[in-house]
Design a protein around this motif. Structure first.
Motif, PDB file in Angstrom:
ATOM      1  N   ILE B 141       0.868  -1.182   0.000  1.00  0.00           N
ATOM      2  CA  ILE B 141       0.000   0.000   0.000  1.00  0.00           C
ATOM      3  C   ILE B 141       0.906   1.234   0.000  1.00  0.00           C
ATOM      4  O   ILE B 141       1.665   1.454   0.948  1.00  0.00           O
ATOM      5  CB  ILE B 141      -0.947   0.017   1.217  1.00  0.00           C
ATOM      6  N   LEU B 142       0.846   1.996  -1.081  1.00  0.00           N
ATOM      7  CA  LEU B 142       1.719   3.156  -1.258  1.00  0.00           C
ATOM      8  C   LEU B 142       0.933   4.439  -0.958  1.00  0.00           C
ATOM      9  O   LEU B 142       0.028   4.819  -1.705  1.00  0.00           O
ATOM     10  CB  LEU B 142       2.253   3.179  -2.701  1.00  0.00           C
ATOM     11  N   CYS B 143       1.284   5.093   0.145  1.00  0.00           N
ATOM     12  CA  CYS B 143       0.627   6.349   0.530  1.00  0.00           C
ATOM     13  C   CYS B 143       1.249   7.493  -0.264  1.00  0.00           C
ATOM     14  O   CYS B 143       2.476   7.641  -0.284  1.00  0.00           O
ATOM     15  CB  CYS B 143       0.817   6.599   2.025  1.00  0.00           C
ATOM     16  N   SER B 144       0.421   8.311  -0.888  1.00  0.00           N
ATOM     17  CA  SER B 144       0.945   9.390  -1.737  1.00  0.00           C
ATOM     18  C   SER B 144       1.568  10.514  -0.927  1.00  0.00           C
ATOM     19  O   SER B 144       2.496  11.173  -1.385  1.00  0.00           O
ATOM     20  CB  SER B 144      -0.168   9.958  -2.609  1.00  0.00           C
ATOM     21  N   GLY B 145       1.053  10.730   0.291  1.00  0.00           N
ATOM     22  CA  GLY B 145       1.629  11.773   1.141  1.00  0.00           C
ATOM     23  C   GLY B 145       1.469  13.158   0.551  1.00  0.00           C
ATOM     24  O   GLY B 145       0.649  13.395  -0.352  1.00  0.00           O
ATOM     25  N   TRP B 146       2.250  14.097   1.067  1.00  0.00           N
ATOM     26  CA  TRP B 146       2.219  15.482   0.589  1.00  0.00           C
ATOM     27  C   TRP B 146       3.657  15.908   0.301  1.00  0.00           C
ATOM     28  O   TRP B 146       4.436  16.090   1.214  1.00  0.00           O
ATOM     29  CB  TRP B 146       1.583  16.399   1.642  1.00  0.00           C
ATOM     30  N   LYS B 147       3.976  16.007  -1.003  1.00  0.00           N
ATOM     31  CA  LYS B 147       5.336  16.394  -1.408  1.00  0.00           C
ATOM     32  C   LYS B 147       6.387  15.553  -0.689  1.00  0.00           C
ATOM     33  O   LYS B 147       7.334  16.084  -0.101  1.00  0.00           O
ATOM     34  CB  LYS B 147       5.543  17.895  -1.188  1.00  0.00           C
ATOM     35  N   ASN B 148       6.180  14.268  -0.725  1.00  0.00           N
ATOM     36  CA  ASN B 148       7.083  13.268  -0.140  1.00  0.00           C
ATOM     37  C   ASN B 148       7.054  13.170   1.382  1.00  0.00           C
ATOM     38  O   ASN B 148       7.773  12.337   1.948  1.00  0.00           O
ATOM     39  CB  ASN B 148       8.526  13.448  -0.618  1.00  0.00           C
ATOM     40  N   THR B 149       6.262  14.015   2.062  1.00  0.00           N
ATOM     41  CA  THR B 149       6.174  13.839   3.509  1.00  0.00           C
ATOM     42  C   THR B 149       4.962  12.960   3.853  1.00  0.00           C
ATOM     43  O   THR B 149       4.082  12.735   3.028  1.00  0.00           O
ATOM     44  CB  THR B 149       6.076  15.194   4.262  1.00  0.00           C
TER      45      THR B 149
END
Lengths: 241, 241
Positions: B141-149
């Motif tokens: 499960i790959l979380c997109s996050g916010w600008k890599n955070t």
């Protein structure tokens, strides 16, 4: 009011958003930062973090004590592995130690782009946070993780430190990773020995028979160490105040 | 038994440890994967994720519907922003859509090195997990996050999906990030609307006045979509079975 940001892996450190008046606190519960604290408690005067074993060998030849671990195991030529409890068996007053580990020293290398670095573990939470509160700086807690992946035990320690800092009324969490660390710590703190058994690195060390270390690394506030970077290595500020 | 690994940021995707028989599930709760599901619910036949706005402009000139968002705001020339509720206002049966977002399409680009990709949101948890259970693959499960955070809302969704998969008895969590996601979800699920208010991106969208979206994105199982990569874009498998 100062901010607390948590960085969950060295690979995420380039993306931290705190820019000003920054102090980086490196966490590597199993076992580097816990061992640094134990080494200071046993009288070590200075610890030089070293990335490569070649460099560590040079320090050994110059008369330094050496500690080195790869994948949870002691490196043959070093005096110590990465076991905090090994340091506690005798006094090393006034000695200097060069130290190389799989994950902890990588995180310290990254943090060295900033001048202000301190080391946290479960064992020195209160000692370190008393000192941090006086610094009036924005804190980024950098979890060393395991080969750039997320580690549960480091994140729980980040949450524990964030909790103490927030309770002082001088700090506020500034990112989702800090909120998550606080929430994970809140769920785990009343049954920490059970909660950390889920961590992959706990299981790895358990299988290597490191039971004393696994108990020691989760013993809250058993150390008075305040390990802080002085430009060339770590010293224990608790001895200088 | 298949494994569940959670990757908390696209920047950590190079370090995933699952190697074989792998299916990547991308999560971007606010709002890309929720919007993809909503677009499929409103009849969209295919969605092409696009990284650059230049490329999106080409798709527009070729007659595609277009959706684009940067920093939470709709890009002027696009037909849609990143708002799932905008798709639900009418039927787009048989149309194709090109889509570009700040974080979600970056995560999809990374996942494209694997053939098997699906998209998850809170809205399609049950629909997707019913399909996942039949695939007999190891899930990352790959979380997109916010600008890599790290993003709290994506991690909670990862935990919710991991919980449903584990409850099937066919999956087991294989990493600390999966354990942490499960624990965060367990703490949050009985008061999800309150829990997600702590998330920075929730606050960002709240300030932009996106209140309908903020309600919709946390509405569990309001969508039947099973968005799966077919080699050139995403299609909704729920319509083909």
């Amino acid at each position: 009011m100062n901010t607390i940001e948590v960085c969950l892996s060295p690979a995420l450190f380039p993306f931290i958003t705190t820019k000003d008046n920054l102090l980086v606190v490196v966490v590597d519960v199993l076992r580097a930062t816990t061992a640094f604290c134990a080494a200071f408690d046993s009288g070590i005067e200075k610890i030089i973090p070293v990335s490569k074993l070649e460099e560590l060998w040079d320090y050994k030849n110059r008369g330094f004590l050496t500690a080195a671990e790869r994948d949870g195991k002691k490196v043959d030529f070093a005096d110590f592995g990465n076991s905090p409890t090994d340091f506690l068996k005798q006094s090393f007053k006034g000695k200097q130690l060069a130290y190389s580990t799989t994950n902890g020293t990588q995180a310290v290398e990254m943090a060295k782009s900033y001048n202000d670095i301190a080391l946290a573990s479960f064992t020195n939470l209160n000692a370190l946070s008393d000192w941090l509160i006086k610094q009036e700086k924005n804190v980024v807690i950098l979890c060393s993780g395991w080969k750039n992946t997320f580690s549960l035990e480091d994140t729980l320690c980040a949450g524990a430190l964030a909790e103490v800092l927030e309770m002082s009324g001088r700090f506020i969490s500034s990112c989702d990773a800090a909120s998550a660390s606080l929430s994970l710590w809140a769920s785990a703190k009343n049954s920490l020995p059970e909660a950390v058994k889920k961590a992959n690195h706990y299981q790895r060390l358990h299988q290597l028979g490191q039971h004393n270390d696994l108990r020691y690394c989760f013993l809250l506030n058993s150390s008075t160490a305040v390990p802080v970077w002085d430009g060339t290595g770590f010293i224990d500020l608790s001895l200088r105040e």
